[in-house]
Every structure is written in C-alpha cells, then in structure tokens.
Write a protein that holds these residues in place. Structure first.
Motif, PDB file in Angstrom:
ATOM      1  N   PHE A 138     -28.867  30.921 -52.924  1.00  0.00           N
ATOM      2  CA  PHE A 138     -28.773  30.373 -51.562  1.00  0.00           C
ATOM      3  C   PHE A 138     -28.725  31.524 -50.548  1.00  0.00           C
ATOM      4  O   PHE A 138     -27.664  31.834 -49.992  1.00  0.00           O
ATOM      5  N   PRO A 139     -29.860  32.175 -50.331  1.00  0.00           N
ATOM      6  CA  PRO A 139     -29.895  33.347 -49.437  1.00  0.00           C
ATOM      7  C   PRO A 139     -29.543  33.012 -47.990  1.00  0.00           C
ATOM      8  O   PRO A 139     -29.225  33.920 -47.219  1.00  0.00           O
ATOM      9  N   GLU A 140     -29.587  31.719 -47.629  1.00  0.00           N
ATOM     10  CA  GLU A 140     -29.225  31.355 -46.257  1.00  0.00           C
ATOM     11  C   GLU A 140     -27.739  31.572 -45.990  1.00  0.00           C
ATOM     12  O   GLU A 140     -27.310  31.656 -44.827  1.00  0.00           O
ATOM     13  N   VAL A 141     -26.933  31.659 -47.059  1.00  0.00           N
ATOM     14  CA  VAL A 141     -25.508  31.978 -46.891  1.00  0.00           C
ATOM     15  C   VAL A 141     -25.385  33.500 -46.906  1.00  0.00           C
ATOM     16  O   VAL A 141     -25.433  34.139 -47.958  1.00  0.00           O
ATOM     17  N   THR A 142     -25.242  34.093 -45.760  1.00  0.00           N
ATOM     18  CA  THR A 142     -25.258  35.555 -45.646  1.00  0.00           C
ATOM     19  C   THR A 142     -23.868  36.179 -45.761  1.00  0.00           C
ATOM     20  O   THR A 142     -23.744  37.357 -46.079  1.00  0.00           O
ATOM     21  N   GLU A 143     -22.834  35.416 -45.502  1.00  0.00           N
ATOM     22  CA  GLU A 143     -21.473  35.947 -45.548  1.00  0.00           C
ATOM     23  C   GLU A 143     -20.862  35.730 -46.938  1.00  0.00           C
ATOM     24  O   GLU A 143     -20.784  34.601 -47.428  1.00  0.00           O
ATOM     25  N   LYS A 144     -20.435  36.830 -47.568  1.00  0.00           N
ATOM     26  CA  LYS A 144     -19.842  36.725 -48.903  1.00  0.00           C
ATOM     27  C   LYS A 144     -18.570  35.874 -48.890  1.00  0.00           C
ATOM     28  O   LYS A 144     -18.301  35.148 -49.834  1.00  0.00           O
TER      29      LYS A 144
END
Length: 433
Positions: free
Chosen positions: A303-309
């Motif tokens: 899910f690369p759209e979730v950028t914040e770890k």
C-alpha cells in the motif's frame, strides 16, 4: 520347541492387536476422516499436504497408543470429520493429551483442562466451559482476598503512622508485628488477566444491492471431470452472513473462488456490482508473504499510498502486532502472527464482502474470539468456511449446505446441523460394529 513357543507368542500378540480386523478398522478410521474407498487405495505421495495430515492422524488413531498426543487435530478437517473425531476421542480408553483452538471440540472430548500461566501448570476438572466458569470464580475470589488484604494493610499502616511515637506506641508496635506476619505468610497476588486482543475491519461504505448475483452457474474443472455445481442461483448483499458447510470435496472453497472471480463458471454467469471490493482469506494466504521482509515493510510495499510509517504501524497494530513484531523478518513470527498480517492486508483494502476460508487455523482461542467480534461489528457481508462450530454460531445468520452439486439452506442453526452430523456418525458406528 523354542520356535513353537515363539510362534505362539506371535499369535497371542496378533490377537491382542486384532490383526484379523485390522484392515476393516483402518478403513473405518479413514472413512471417518473423509477418505472414500477409492482414495484409500491411493499412494500417500499423491495426496496434498492437508490430506497427508489426515493420514498421519489416522495412523495415530489406528495404533491406539497408551498415550496419544494431538496438536491441533482439527486443523485440516471439515465439519463432518470433526464430529466423527469428536465421537471417536470421546470414548478413547487410554490417555489423551491434546492442544486445540476449538472450544466446541474441547467441550466434547476433554475431562480436564491444563492452563499454562506464568510458567506454571494449573489443572481444572471438567470440559472447557467448566474451566472458564471455575477460573472466573477462582479469580473473583482471589481479587476479593487481594482487595481485603490491601485495605487491611492500608489501615494498619495508617495506624502505625499516626500512633507510632505517642502514648499508643505499644499498640502501634503490635500492629507492625501483625503486618510483618501477614507479609511473611504470603500475600494474595493481584489478578492479572490475559492480554486481550481487539481486531477491526473498517466500514467499507454502502453500495446498492444486488452486490453479487449468481445465475444458473454450473462448474467443473475440466471436460472430463465431474460437475462440482450445477445450476446455482442465489444473491449476496452487504447484510449476508452465511456459513458454507458440507463434506470435504463438495466445493466450498471452489464456490468462494467463483464468487471472487478466481475461477470462471463453466456455464451461467456471476454478476458483481462494479464497485464491490472483496477480501478473501484462505488457508495458504500467509504462505504468499515474503518472509525476508518485516510486516511493516510488506504492508508499506503493498500500500504505497500510505507514506507515513507511524500510520501503517497503527494499521498493523489493530491486528495484535506491536513493537518488534512489526519490524523483525516475518520468518521470525509464529504462524498465528503471520495470519494476523494477512488479516491486516485484507482489512486495509476495506472490502464490502469478506470471503473467509478456514480463518481459524493457527489462531489461538483469544484471537478467534476477537475475530468473531470484528466480524459481528463489520458493516459489510461475509461468507465463511470453517470447521469451528463456535465461530460459526457467533457470526453466521444462515447455514448453506454444499453437497451433491447444489447449495441448499439448512432449516436450523449450526448446532442443529452438528446434531444431524452426530446422528449420522453414530449410525455409521452402529452399521460397522
């Protein structure tokens, strides 16, 4: 003379083993675990891993050892075989020690429960329900004793603090001795409950019905193979909560694949709402994980759209993985923890329809209860294949029986279906005795 005595010993041993009935007994055990007569003649190497597990279980039952150790014996069984095995083990005449995540199965088989807690073993008499009730009562009484002791100690310490140096110092010293004796005698520990787990599937939003329409569907895997289904007609909406039951090989998993468009109907059609999202959990989903990656890395890649770890950590944390479990290679996780990664993967897709194929394999009882709660609060639809009667009882409104190429609705609940299977098993026992 010596050879004759040895031969007599061999004959006696064969009688003890019931060698004259060995083949019949082996056939009965294999039949109970779902092997047809044709399958009983196949070589073990030609079976899949799940069926080989059944063969190993059949071998253990056939040997009938003085001590039978079973680790999750129902994992690769369907409901029919689970009921047969429950009846078989209920009457086992020797020592049986078993690990199982199925509360219903434990209730039907066990006469004692051993609870591992704080590196100690605690033995409870009765089945699993009796264990839960007894443990609750013991912990309630323990908590009352703990609170009583803490209140008494607080009052005693307060008295000592107030009068330790005054005219009542002798009484204070006496109280101090009483307090010391109480501590030396051993104080009641505070009850520490097992860590609870909370799972959640997000609200997928509304889409207009019908979500799925199955119209005149027939299916078989090849032109020469037997039909799995013929002329199926039914609909699925967001309020559908169905459990698929039936003997192994009847096509329960196949039906989920047809609905999920993993298989195409041989004839007929399946119409899906153009906006519907489906999340299918199956027994081998965890095997598709890249075990060299951490759960956090895997989910960030999917899910690369979730950028914040930190946001992804929260998503994974909702499924019971926290701290180091999120960042270590997934090969270091247990089977149950890898399953939770798979659930997190499905949940983040926000499916309208959950297709769950044996979701309880490798899960402990607490996680199964958390999964049941998550399904009950889920706003979408669900179709479930499971050998866990208790999970089905908690989450399914309808029971669909897959058998003889058709799907029919069972008129009662899952426990009435279990009674039907039990009567069928007992009838088989009578015929073969």
């Amino acid at each position: 003379m010596e050879s004759q005595e040895r031969l007599l010993d061999i004959y006696e041993r064969l009688d003890d083993l019931g060698a004259d009935k060995a083949e019949t007994r082996a056939g009965r055990i294999l039949h109970g675990l779902g092997f047809t007569k044709k399958m009983q003649q196949k070589k073990c190497k030609d079976f899949s891993g799940g069926w080989r597990m059944r063969i190993a279980l059949a071998r253990a039952l056939f040997v009938s050892p003085h001590l039978l150790l079973l680790d999750e014996p129902t994992n690769h069984l369907d409901l029919d075989a689970c009921v047969w095995l429950e009846e078989e083990l209920r009457n086992y005449k020797r020592i049986l020690v078993m690990v199982s995540h199925s509360q219903d199965f434990l209730n039907g088989v066990c006469t004692n429960i051993v609870h591992l807690h704080k590196k100690q073993l605690f033995i409870y008499g009765g089945n699993y329900d009796a264990y839960v009730q007894t443990r609750f009562e013991l912990e309630t009484n323990q908590m009352k004793r703990y609170q009583g002791q803490q209140e008494q100690m607080a009052k005693t310490k307060g008295f000592i603090a107030r009068f330790g140096a005054g005219s009542r110092s002798s009484q204070a010293q006496s109280r101090e001795k009483q307090l010391q004796k109480m501590i030396e005698a051993g104080l009641t520990e505070r009850v520490v409950h097992d860590k609870t787990l909370s799972l959640a599937f997000p609200d997928p939003g509304k889409i207009p019905p019908p979500v799925i329409m199955v119209q005149g569907v027939s299916f078989r895997y090849s032109d020469t193979s037997e039909w799995i289904y013929t002329n199926l007609d039914f609909g699925i909406d967001l309020d559908t909560r169905v459990a698929l039951v039936g003997p192994n090989g009847a096509g329960k998993s196949t039906l989920l694949k047809l609905i999920d468009n993993q298989l195409l109907p041989t004839s007929g059609q399946i119409r899906r709402n153009s906006h519907v999202r489906m999340g299918r959990y199956h027994q081998h989903l965890a095997e598709t994980l890249d075990l060299n990656m951490s759960a956090l890395e895997y989910m960030m890649q999917c899910f690369p759209e979730v950028t914040e770890k930190e946001e992804m950590r929260k998503i994974i944390g909702r499924f019971g993985l926290s701290g180091r479990q999120q960042i270590c290679p997934m090969r270091n996780l247990s089977d149950g923890q890898r399953c939770r990664v798979s659930f997190a993967y499905i949940a983040w897709q926000a499916p309208h329809l959950l297709l769950l194929d044996e979701p309880t394999n490798h899960l402990d009882i607490e996680t199964i209860d958390a999964l049941a709660d998550a399904i009950k609060s889920f706003a979408g639809g669900m179709i479930l294949v499971s050998h866990d009667f208790r999970l089905i009882k908690q989450v399914a409104d309808k029971i669909w029986v897959c058998e003889k190429q058709v799907v029919t609705e069972w008129p009662g609940d899952i426990m009435s279906y279990k009674d039907y299977l039990r009567q069928k098993v007992q009838g088989d026992f009578i015929k073969k005795s």
